[in-house]
Scaffold this motif. Structure first.
Motif, PDB file in Angstrom:
ATOM      1  N   ILE A  16       0.822  -1.214   0.000  1.00 64.52           N
ATOM      2  CA  ILE A  16       0.000   0.000   0.000  1.00 64.52           C
ATOM      3  C   ILE A  16       0.857   1.267   0.000  1.00 64.52           C
ATOM      4  CG2 ILE A  16      -1.966  -1.141   1.089  1.00 64.52           C
ATOM      5  CD1 ILE A  16      -1.219   0.211   3.712  1.00 64.52           C
ATOM      6  N   ASP A  17       2.126   1.135   0.413  1.00 59.08           N
ATOM      7  CA  ASP A  17       3.050   2.273   0.347  1.00 59.08           C
ATOM      8  C   ASP A  17       3.750   2.366  -1.005  1.00 59.08           C
ATOM      9  OD1 ASP A  17       2.446   2.969   2.931  1.00 59.08           O
ATOM     10  OD2 ASP A  17       4.231   2.049   3.819  1.00 59.08           O
ATOM     11  N   ASN A  18       3.371   1.446  -1.939  1.00 56.88           N
ATOM     12  CA  ASN A  18       3.962   1.378  -3.277  1.00 56.88           C
ATOM     13  C   ASN A  18       5.463   1.141  -3.262  1.00 56.88           C
ATOM     14  OD1 ASN A  18       1.957   1.469  -5.295  1.00 56.88           O
ATOM     15  ND2 ASN A  18       1.577   3.637  -4.874  1.00 56.88           N
ATOM     16  N   GLN A  19       5.935   0.481  -2.209  1.00 61.27           N
ATOM     17  CA  GLN A  19       7.340   0.082  -2.151  1.00 61.27           C
ATOM     18  C   GLN A  19       7.558  -1.248  -2.878  1.00 61.27           C
ATOM     19  OE1 GLN A  19       8.575  -0.027   1.942  1.00 61.27           O
ATOM     20  NE2 GLN A  19       8.061   2.127   2.332  1.00 61.27           N
ATOM     21  N   VAL A  59     -12.467 -16.119   0.387  1.00 57.11           N
ATOM     22  CA  VAL A  59     -11.842 -17.051   1.323  1.00 57.11           C
ATOM     23  C   VAL A  59     -10.334 -16.929   1.161  1.00 57.11           C
ATOM     24  CG1 VAL A  59     -11.513 -19.482   1.939  1.00 57.11           C
ATOM     25  CG2 VAL A  59     -13.789 -18.637   1.312  1.00 57.11           C
ATOM     26  N   ALA A  60      -9.611 -16.836   2.267  1.00 53.32           N
ATOM     27  CA  ALA A  60      -8.157 -16.743   2.211  1.00 53.32           C
ATOM     28  C   ALA A  60      -7.538 -17.703   3.215  1.00 53.32           C
ATOM     29  CB  ALA A  60      -7.691 -15.316   2.489  1.00 53.32           C
ATOM     30  N   SER A  61      -6.342 -18.185   2.883  1.00 56.65           N
ATOM     31  CA  SER A  61      -5.614 -19.062   3.791  1.00 56.65           C
ATOM     32  C   SER A  61      -4.127 -18.811   3.626  1.00 56.65           C
ATOM     33  CB  SER A  61      -5.930 -20.533   3.500  1.00 56.65           C
ATOM     34  OG  SER A  61      -5.511 -20.872   2.187  1.00 56.65           O
ATOM     35  N   GLY A  62      -3.344 -19.239   4.630  1.00 55.40           N
ATOM     36  CA  GLY A  62      -1.907 -19.044   4.567  1.00 55.40           C
ATOM     37  C   GLY A  62      -1.160 -20.197   5.200  1.00 55.40           C
ATOM     38  N   SER A  63       0.137 -20.243   4.942  1.00 55.08           N
ATOM     39  CA  SER A  63       0.967 -21.335   5.452  1.00 55.08           C
ATOM     40  C   SER A  63       1.277 -21.184   6.936  1.00 55.08           C
ATOM     41  CB  SER A  63       2.269 -21.415   4.654  1.00 55.08           C
ATOM     42  OG  SER A  63       2.894 -20.140   4.549  1.00 55.08           O
ATOM     43  N   ASP A  64       1.012 -20.004   7.501  1.00 53.88           N
ATOM     44  CA  ASP A  64       1.121 -19.789   8.946  1.00 53.88           C
ATOM     45  C   ASP A  64       0.234 -18.601   9.314  1.00 53.88           C
ATOM     46  OD1 ASP A  64       2.546 -17.467   8.215  1.00 53.88           O
ATOM     47  OD2 ASP A  64       4.486 -18.439   8.493  1.00 53.88           O
ATOM     48  N   ALA A  65       0.180 -18.278  10.594  1.00 51.80           N
ATOM     49  CA  ALA A  65      -0.718 -17.230  11.077  1.00 51.80           C
ATOM     50  C   ALA A  65      -0.375 -15.870  10.468  1.00 51.80           C
ATOM     51  CB  ALA A  65      -0.666 -17.158  12.603  1.00 51.80           C
ATOM     52  N   GLU A  66       0.908 -15.564  10.365  1.00 51.08           N
ATOM     53  CA  GLU A  66       1.327 -14.276   9.818  1.00 51.08           C
ATOM     54  C   GLU A  66       0.926 -14.142   8.357  1.00 51.08           C
ATOM     55  OE1 GLU A  66       5.354 -11.544   9.639  1.00 51.08           O
ATOM     56  OE2 GLU A  66       5.524 -13.684   9.148  1.00 51.08           O
ATOM     57  N   SER A  67       1.198 -15.195   7.569  1.00 53.85           N
ATOM     58  CA  SER A  67       0.869 -15.135   6.145  1.00 53.85           C
ATOM     59  C   SER A  67      -0.634 -15.027   5.931  1.00 53.85           C
ATOM     60  CB  SER A  67       1.428 -16.350   5.410  1.00 53.85           C
ATOM     61  OG  SER A  67       0.886 -17.551   5.916  1.00 53.85           O
ATOM     62  N   LEU A  68      -1.414 -15.737   6.731  1.00 55.28           N
ATOM     63  CA  LEU A  68      -2.871 -15.651   6.616  1.00 55.28           C
ATOM     64  C   LEU A  68      -3.334 -14.214   6.789  1.00 55.28           C
ATOM     65  CD1 LEU A  68      -5.785 -16.670   6.510  1.00 55.28           C
ATOM     66  CD2 LEU A  68      -5.582 -17.284   8.928  1.00 55.28           C
ATOM     67  N   VAL A 117     -13.295 -10.762   3.962  1.00 62.59           N
ATOM     68  CA  VAL A 117     -12.493 -11.957   3.729  1.00 62.59           C
ATOM     69  C   VAL A 117     -12.690 -12.950   4.868  1.00 62.59           C
ATOM     70  CG1 VAL A 117     -10.138 -12.855   3.514  1.00 62.59           C
ATOM     71  CG2 VAL A 117     -10.744 -10.695   2.402  1.00 62.59           C
ATOM     72  N   HIS A 118     -13.014 -14.178   4.508  1.00 64.97           N
ATOM     73  CA  HIS A 118     -13.125 -15.259   5.494  1.00 64.97           C
ATOM     74  C   HIS A 118     -11.762 -15.913   5.630  1.00 64.97           C
ATOM     75  CE1 HIS A 118     -14.816 -18.699   7.684  1.00 64.97           C
ATOM     76  NE2 HIS A 118     -13.979 -19.433   6.961  1.00 64.97           N
ATOM     77  N   ARG A 119     -11.232 -15.957   6.836  1.00 61.41           N
ATOM     78  CA  ARG A 119      -9.920 -16.531   7.083  1.00 61.41           C
ATOM     79  C   ARG A 119     -10.055 -18.018   7.399  1.00 61.41           C
ATOM     80  NH1 ARG A 119     -10.008 -11.245   7.810  1.00 61.41           N
ATOM     81  NH2 ARG A 119      -8.099  -9.975   7.909  1.00 61.41           N
ATOM     82  N   ALA A 120      -9.646 -18.866   6.465  1.00 59.05           N
ATOM     83  CA  ALA A 120      -9.720 -20.315   6.658  1.00 59.05           C
ATOM     84  C   ALA A 120      -8.559 -20.777   7.527  1.00 59.05           C
ATOM     85  CB  ALA A 120      -9.688 -21.032   5.314  1.00 59.05           C
ATOM     86  N   ALA A 180      -4.944 -11.968   3.837  1.00 58.13           N
ATOM     87  CA  ALA A 180      -6.327 -11.518   4.029  1.00 58.13           C
ATOM     88  C   ALA A 180      -6.420  -9.993   3.934  1.00 58.13           C
ATOM     89  CB  ALA A 180      -6.850 -12.006   5.369  1.00 58.13           C
ATOM     90  N   LYS A 181      -5.497  -9.287   4.576  1.00 61.02           N
ATOM     91  CA  LYS A 181      -5.508  -7.822   4.537  1.00 61.02           C
ATOM     92  C   LYS A 181      -5.284  -7.299   3.120  1.00 61.02           C
ATOM     93  CE  LYS A 181      -2.975  -5.838   7.738  1.00 61.02           C
ATOM     94  NZ  LYS A 181      -1.842  -5.683   8.699  1.00 61.02           N
ATOM     95  N   THR A 182      -4.444  -7.992   2.367  1.00 66.82           N
ATOM     96  CA  THR A 182      -4.188  -7.579   0.985  1.00 66.82           C
ATOM     97  C   THR A 182      -5.462  -7.710   0.154  1.00 66.82           C
ATOM     98  OG1 THR A 182      -1.865  -8.231   1.137  1.00 66.82           O
ATOM     99  CG2 THR A 182      -2.799  -8.023  -1.071  1.00 66.82           C
ATOM    100  N   TYR A 183      -6.177  -8.822   0.305  1.00 71.35           N
ATOM    101  CA  TYR A 183      -7.426  -8.997  -0.445  1.00 71.35           C
ATOM    102  C   TYR A 183      -8.508  -8.026   0.026  1.00 71.35           C
ATOM    103  CZ  TYR A 183      -6.082 -13.043  -3.236  1.00 71.35           C
ATOM    104  OH  TYR A 183      -5.499 -13.860  -4.165  1.00 71.35           O
ATOM    105  N   GLU A 184      -8.475  -7.654   1.282  1.00 74.35           N
ATOM    106  CA  GLU A 184      -9.456  -6.693   1.791  1.00 74.35           C
ATOM    107  C   GLU A 184      -9.330  -5.328   1.128  1.00 74.35           C
ATOM    108  OE1 GLU A 184     -10.356  -8.527   6.264  1.00 74.35           O
ATOM    109  OE2 GLU A 184      -8.720  -7.099   5.982  1.00 74.35           O
ATOM    110  N   LEU A 185      -8.206  -5.085   0.457  1.00 73.05           N
ATOM    111  CA  LEU A 185      -8.051  -3.850  -0.307  1.00 73.05           C
ATOM    112  C   LEU A 185      -9.086  -3.748  -1.423  1.00 73.05           C
ATOM    113  CD1 LEU A 185      -4.160  -3.633  -0.763  1.00 73.05           C
ATOM    114  CD2 LEU A 185      -5.594  -1.994   0.475  1.00 73.05           C
ATOM    115  N   VAL A 186      -9.476  -4.901  -1.973  1.00 74.86           N
ATOM    116  CA  VAL A 186     -10.346  -4.892  -3.153  1.00 74.86           C
ATOM    117  C   VAL A 186     -11.685  -5.600  -2.934  1.00 74.86           C
ATOM    118  CG1 VAL A 186      -8.442  -4.691  -4.780  1.00 74.86           C
ATOM    119  CG2 VAL A 186      -9.192  -6.959  -4.077  1.00 74.86           C
TER     120      VAL A 186
END
Length: 431
Positions: free
Chosen positions: A8-11, A175-184, A199-202, A188-194
């Protein structure tokens, strides 16, 4: 700094790999919020998108306006991304076995460009376990990096519905999922941009994969029930749609309808689940039974039409049939896995003359894919008209229209039941 903040900071940039009917809308939507790289291996498609043309004919040129996106087929450009979204197709082969070649090719591409700290999220529909058991090893082998130590992995199933202007990316829960809690949380926050619907966190990648696969499997089984009821009611001389109207007055009756089940979701996804089940030693009963019914409907429709022609046409060899609609669903140009092609094939097996019209489909694509093209408009008289796909151009057709097209004993075969109160001058039949 977390990946979400960097985006979101365009870095950092987000890349979408595979710009078909799923990938392109996702890429464009993200590009209104953050910097995006749109990657596709087809350079011709890339050039079209650079000129604000959607190769899938789903989006208007205005959808490309005010978008911070770079379209490319160059791996060097892809290396500039930090967050990768994979949206390539996952078809089945001629034996209904999952064809993982596109998703594994995308995994190899990821392996060539991924760096430490990167994120990879798959959206392609797969069986539970595919992301971690099939795709991940490819990425790790080619990149030399390790999940959890060097990069993060996730899965967020696509819910794009071609031709649907109501249930869009923004207003359907993701629906979003990740390989650990941080990635999830970062995914999820990235998809919430659009996705304004949320977002449902699986709890795991496998849960998210399974959720996607049963969405379409459930629909497939329910439509199969309707198709079987249609066959039974036809033998009883009862109109299925009238039965469904009556039953639908109860509050908890699920409103599904009979029809041809094609496309690249309902007609494909269940095979991914049954394939994995068989691999684990369980032979599906309900799901494959439903698949068998739905895959047999094209032959059933063709046989019903041919029976009418034999009973009502003096010279069967000269019989002519008009098929209205060739795409896999209404108001789209997509012909992939269209079961209308199976109807045409079955009719031609009887050596009958078949004309096909469709206001959306490409005649050249149909010829390439299925061996038949379109006629510009109906000519002469037909012994049967089959309305297979209810495009909006057909909504106002009436008895006079069909009467003008048909011979005296001609049949209107209305697979969607849309004209049952409109056809009076000719024989009428619907599923």
């Amino acid at each position: 700094m977390k990946i979400y903040q960097q985006l979101i900071d365009n870095q950092e940039k987000l890349a979408v790999i595979g710009l078909g009917y799923v990938g392109l809308p996702i890429a464009l939507e993200f590009s209104r919020k953050i910097s995006v790289i749109g990657f596709d291996i087809n350079q011709q498609r890339v050039e079209l998108m650079k000129n604000k043309v959607d190769p899938s004919n789903e989006l208007e040129s205005s959808a490309f306006d005010n978008c911070n996106i770079e379209f490319t087929s160059d791996l060097e450009d892809l290396k500039k991304a930090k967050f990768y979204v994979v949206a390539v197709p996952t078809p089945v082969d001629e034996h209904n076995v999952p064809d993982l070649k596109p998703v594994l090719a995308a995994s190899r591409t990821i392996g060539k460009v991924i760096k430490k700290g990167d994120y990879v999220v798959f959206e392609s529909t797969v069986y539970p376990g595919c992301t971690e058991e099939d795709c991940l090893p490819v990425i790790e082998e080619i990149s030399g990096l390790k999940l959890g130590i060097d990069f993060k992995l996730g899965y967020s199933p696509e819910r794009i519905n071609p031709g649907d202007k109501v249930h869009t990316l923004q207003n359907v829960v993701k629906v979003a999922s990740g390989s650990d809690a941080e990635s999830l949380e970062e995914i999820a926050k990235t998809y919430e941009l659009v996705v304004t619907a949320g977002v449902h966190r699986a709890s795991s990648i496998k849960v998210a994969e399974a959720a996607k696969i049963i969405e379409n499997t459930q629909r497939d089984v329910n439509i199969a029930l309707m198709n079987e009821l249609s066959i039974i009611f036809d033998k009883m001389g009862i109109n299925t749609y009238e039965v469904l109207e009556a039953a639908g007055t109860k509050w908890n009756f699920l409103k599904f309808f009979p029809g041809l089940v094609g496309g690249h979701c309902i007609g494909v996804d269940p095979y991914y689940l049954t394939y994995k089940a068989a691999e684990l030693g369980y032979g599906s009963k309900v799901i494959l039974s439903g698949r068998n019914i739905n895959d047999g409907m094209a032959a059933y429709v063709a046989n019903k039409v041919v029976q009418h022609i034999i009973q009502n046409t003096e010279n069967v060899k000269n019989a002519r049939i008009l098929v209205m609609g060739a795409t896999f669903k209404e108001n789209v140009s997509d012909i992939r896995n269209s079961k209308v092609a199976d109807v045409v094939k079955e009719l031609r097996n009887f050596k009958l003359h078949v004309d096909v019209v469709d206001p959306f489909a490409s005649s050249a694509e149909l010829m390439h894919e299925y061996g038949f093209g379109l006629v510009e408009e109906p000519t002469g008289k037909y012994d049967a008209v089959i309305v297979t796909v209810m495009h909006h151009q057909y909504n106002d057709l009436n008895d006079e229209y069909f009467k003008a097209l048909l011979n005296e004993n001609g049949l209107v075969a209305d697979l969607k039941g849309s004209f049952r109160s409109k056809v009076a001058s000719n024989t009428y039949w619907s599923l």
